[in-house]
Design an enzyme around this catalytic site. Structure first.
Site, PDB file in Angstrom:
ATOM      1  N   CYS A  68      -1.452   2.231  -1.123  1.00 60.82           N
ATOM      2  CA  CYS A  68      -0.111   2.793  -0.970  1.00 60.82           C
ATOM      3  C   CYS A  68       0.094   3.996  -1.880  1.00 60.82           C
ATOM      4  O   CYS A  68       0.931   4.855  -1.599  1.00 60.82           O
ATOM      5  CB  CYS A  68       0.931   1.716  -1.268  1.00 60.82           C
ATOM      6  SG  CYS A  68       0.980   0.459   0.009  1.00 60.82           S
ATOM      7  N   ASN A  91      -3.119   5.221   5.352  1.00 57.78           N
ATOM      8  CA  ASN A  91      -3.323   3.900   4.766  1.00 57.78           C
ATOM      9  C   ASN A  91      -2.317   2.925   5.324  1.00 57.78           C
ATOM     10  O   ASN A  91      -1.144   3.007   4.984  1.00 57.78           O
ATOM     11  CB  ASN A  91      -3.174   3.955   3.244  1.00 57.78           C
ATOM     12  CG  ASN A  91      -3.169   2.573   2.631  1.00 57.78           C
ATOM     13  OD1 ASN A  91      -4.178   1.888   2.643  1.00 57.78           O
ATOM     14  ND2 ASN A  91      -2.023   2.142   2.109  1.00 57.78           N
ATOM     15  N   GLU A  92      -2.759   2.072   6.164  1.00 63.18           N
ATOM     16  CA  GLU A  92      -1.959   0.976   6.735  1.00 63.18           C
ATOM     17  C   GLU A  92      -0.514   1.372   7.068  1.00 63.18           C
ATOM     18  O   GLU A  92       0.428   0.656   6.760  1.00 63.18           O
ATOM     19  CB  GLU A  92      -2.003  -0.284   5.868  1.00 63.18           C
ATOM     20  CG  GLU A  92      -1.450  -0.218   4.486  1.00 63.18           C
ATOM     21  CD  GLU A  92      -1.357  -1.612   3.821  1.00 63.18           C
ATOM     22  OE1 GLU A  92      -0.263  -1.908   3.300  1.00 63.18           O
ATOM     23  OE2 GLU A  92      -2.326  -2.375   3.829  1.00 63.18           O
ATOM     24  N   GLU A 149      -7.843   1.583  -6.550  1.00 60.83           N
ATOM     25  CA  GLU A 149      -6.492   2.150  -6.463  1.00 60.83           C
ATOM     26  C   GLU A 149      -5.888   2.155  -7.855  1.00 60.83           C
ATOM     27  O   GLU A 149      -6.079   1.210  -8.634  1.00 60.83           O
ATOM     28  CB  GLU A 149      -5.602   1.317  -5.529  1.00 60.83           C
ATOM     29  CG  GLU A 149      -4.164   1.851  -5.508  1.00 60.83           C
ATOM     30  CD  GLU A 149      -3.301   1.316  -4.383  1.00 60.83           C
ATOM     31  OE1 GLU A 149      -3.667   0.271  -3.796  1.00 60.83           O
ATOM     32  OE2 GLU A 149      -2.271   1.951  -4.089  1.00 60.83           O
TER      33      GLU A 149
END
Ligand code: AHR
Length: 669
Positions: free
Chosen positions: A265, A392-393, A50
């Site tokens: 994120c 994503n989550e 990331e």
């Protein structure tokens, strides 16, 4: 059936129970090497990259100029603007000024550029950039300079006003050391009109860790600059627009089976406008759309989808891109309203098509609309995309579910060959996890992505988490995990907790398909998240103890699991030793892993049926240290695994050192 073999050491103490000592009788561990193992995922251990902690710009992406496109904004950092990290360099009695303009940009994705106005030429006036905490220059190395320039006017006047006209002129690109010494230069010639792309190379005549790049003119007048770039020629695999070699090599040495990118994120973004849109990140770098990084800095997206896929190919890993599920981050905040928002439903068809186009870009023929863009970038062959994560989550809300479903349905119909990975929230349990799993069950998703950052003891207390998973349901991608000490340091304790946990990932490799530690990279002094797997500066790369755990598992992975049993009976929660055993069917190698989290060595008698079919000597790698709380910083000798050959056979003694991970690799005769 529970396959894990764990020795009972002492009740209630996880890290260093008294009890067993080297003097105690050896415990038998038994593995039958003659039987076929349980098939497990051949892609189990990968990595998660990331752009966090300056992992991309200023990190893995080898660009040496910071803010090369003059697109830094105050919305990213309060003191930032398009001229951040740039200033005017004057030589002799030269005089000039630098302003930002947006009147005639290179293209609409790249709106700002710098204008240098030279009122007195002297020995030269230029624009100067100090890179990311300085530019590292190494004597004898070649540096590729590339920039766009446009002449605004030469110093001829008519009635007191400068005349704009096209002309020919020269620029000098020079590397200058911290003490002002020139470290090499080249001359770039402009001719023609409008924006021109100028390129050259500089051979460094000296070394410096805090050099600057100066691009100067020796004539009065005005020149516009944009996308001023400097790369070392020596990138990973020699790729232009490539990756920093030492960092990429450290990642490649993990031999990951897949690379998840670009977040995290970062993917769903801080507000809808900040979502990571893959199409903005391909094509010539000057045409890409730069944007804020939700972690508080800037994304040049010079490391974009093409470069990610190319890196995967270079290191033999499956690409695993993550696309937003049509919603932004639930933690979207100060600059972007608050909380999770969904793309307006009337924009969803276009967004769904964007996701479908990604598959065509990656896998379609070079004659297809999007495959042709991949081919134009130099890769006519497909990239063989197999996995694609959507979301994503996220908080699992109706807004999320509706959009996820649109994307998933379209992929399932149009690209059944792609394994779609859904998401079950940010935590290993709780409402999002449960709602996410309900969606997975309803849609029969192939794989879901679980995330958890928990204390070391949590990992040890959950060594049987996947033993109970229903094999009829979705498989699991453990996309982000790490054992977190309260002070967020990397320690031997956290590394061994992860190692013990990874033995259960292997044992449950029939339901856990993929797993990746998170986060991967962190630049010292620019870190938003700790701990990370690899720390680095401009000149150094420091893998953590946890890195070596990941490496020992990933380079010693297999695709069959062999049951390990013991004479100690059922395991207990206060376990001290965790084991796993896999076979790599391609080589026939069998790999046994032993994790002793306790403070006493454990004498073992290893009984291997069929050992006669293997070499009598096996490679034994051990990662161990005296103090569990040791961190990778400030130690004179960072912990690294040792390698030795040990004699193996049908029955042999081995003492698992205190606080250790042991990997024994047997090779067939
Ligand atoms: O790995 C760091 C962050 O942790 C990721 O961006 C996010 O998915 C998780 O919360």
């Amino acid at each position: 059936m529970r396959y894990l073999f764990v020795l009972v050491m002492s009740a209630g103490v996880a890290w260093g129970p008294p009890g067993m000592s080297a003097a105690e009788p050896a415990t038998a561990i038994h593995v039958d090497l003659t039987q076929p193992g349980k098939p497990i995922s051949g892609d189990l251990f990968g990595i998660f990259f990331e752009d966090l902690n300056y992992a991309a710009d200023g990190g893995l992406y080898a660009e040496l100029v910071q803010n090369r496109s003059f697109e830094y904004q105050a919305t990213e950092q309060m003191r930032w603007g398009p001229l951040t990290n740039w200033d005017v360099a004057t030589f002799g009695d030269g005089r000039g000024s630098l302003v930002v303009d947006a009147g005639r940009p290179l293209n609409r994705n790249n709106p700002h550029y710098a204008v240098l106005d030279v009122s007195r030429a002297g020995d030269g006036v230029g624009i100067a950039n100090g890179g990311f905490d300085g530019i590292v220059v190494r004597k004898g190395q070649i540096y590729d300079i590339s920039l766009f320039a446009r002449q605004l006017y030469v110093e001829r006047r008519w009635g007191g006003r400068p005349i704009k006209q096209d002309d020919k002129f020269s620029l000098v690109a020079r590397l200058i050391g911290e003490n002002g010494d020139a470290l090499g230069e080249t001359t770039l010639e402009y001719s023609g009109s409008g924006w021109q792309h100028l390129q050259g190379e500089i051979k460094a005549t000296g070394s410096d860790q805090k050099a600057r790049l100066v691009v100067l003119t020796k004539a009065r007048g005005g020149i516009a600059f944009d996308v001023v770039s400097l790369f070392p020629r020596d990138t990973f695999h020699g790729r232009p627009n490539g990756l920093r070699k030492d960092l990429a090599e450290t990642i490649a040495a993990l031999r990951p089976k897949f690379v998840r990118f670009p977040g995290g994120c970062l993917v769903h973004g801080n507000g809808l406008a900040n979502m990571y849109r893959w199409k903005d990140t391909i094509g010539p770098v000057e045409q890409r759309r730069e944007q804020a990084n939700l972690w508080g800095y800037h994304q040049s997206v010079g490391l974009g989808y093409f470069e990610y896929f190319q890196f995967c190919e270079d290191i033999g890993a499956e690409p695993l891109p993550v696309v937003p599920a049509g919603v932004c981050c639930q933690n979207s905040g100060h600059t972007a309203g608050a909380g999770q928002e969904g793309l307006p439903l009337d924009e969803m068809p276009e967004y769904v098509q964007e996701v479908l186009d990604l598959v065509q870009w990656a896998n379609g023929p070079a004659t297809s609309e999007w495959g042709s863009k991949r081919a134009a970038a130099g890769h006519p062959e497909p990239f063989h995309l197999k996995y694609l994560a959507v979301g994503n989550e996220e908080n699992i809300t109706p807004v999320f579910e509706e959009r996820f479903r649109m994307i998933y349905d379209a992929l399932a119909i149009q690209h059944p060959e792609i394994t779609v990975i859904g998401t079950v929230g940010p935590f290993p349990d709780g409402p999002d996890y449960e709602k996410g799993w309900r969606i997975a069950d309803r849609l029969q998703l192939p794989i879901v992505d679980e995330h958890y950052y928990r204390p070391p003891d949590w990992f040890l207390d959950n060594l049987d988490r996947y033993d109970a998973y229903d094999r009829g349901k979705s498989q699991v991608y453990l996309g982000e995990y790490a054992a977190h000490e309260p002070d967020r340091r990397s320690t031997l304790r956290s590394a061994l907790a992860e190692a013990a946990y990874m033995t259960q990932l292997e044992r449950n490799g029939d339901v856990v398909r993929l797993a990746s530690y998170a986060p991967l990279l962190a630049k010292r002094g620019h870190t938003q998240w700790n701990p990370d797997l690899i720390y680095f500066s401009n000149t150094e790369v420091t893998p953590t103890i946890n890195y070596y755990v990941q490496q020992l598992f990933s380079v010693n992975s297999g695709d069959e699991y062999l049951v390990v049993s013991s004479d100690q009976g059922q395991p207990a929660d206060d376990s001290s030793l965790a084991t796993s055993c896999v076979r790599d069917s391609a080589s026939g190698d069998v790999i046994l892993k032993l994790v002793n989290v306790g403070k006493e060595p454990i004498p073992l008698r290893l009984e291997l049926d069929g050992a006669g079919n293997f070499d009598k000597s096996a490679i034994c790698r051990v990662l161990t240290g005296e103090r569990l709380a040791v961190s990778e910083f400030g130690t004179p000798k960072p912990l690294v695994p040792t390698t030795a050959q040990i004699a193996v056979g049908k029955s042999f003694e081995y003492e698992a050192p205190a606080h250790s991970l042991t990997v024994v690799r047997l090779k067939p005769r």
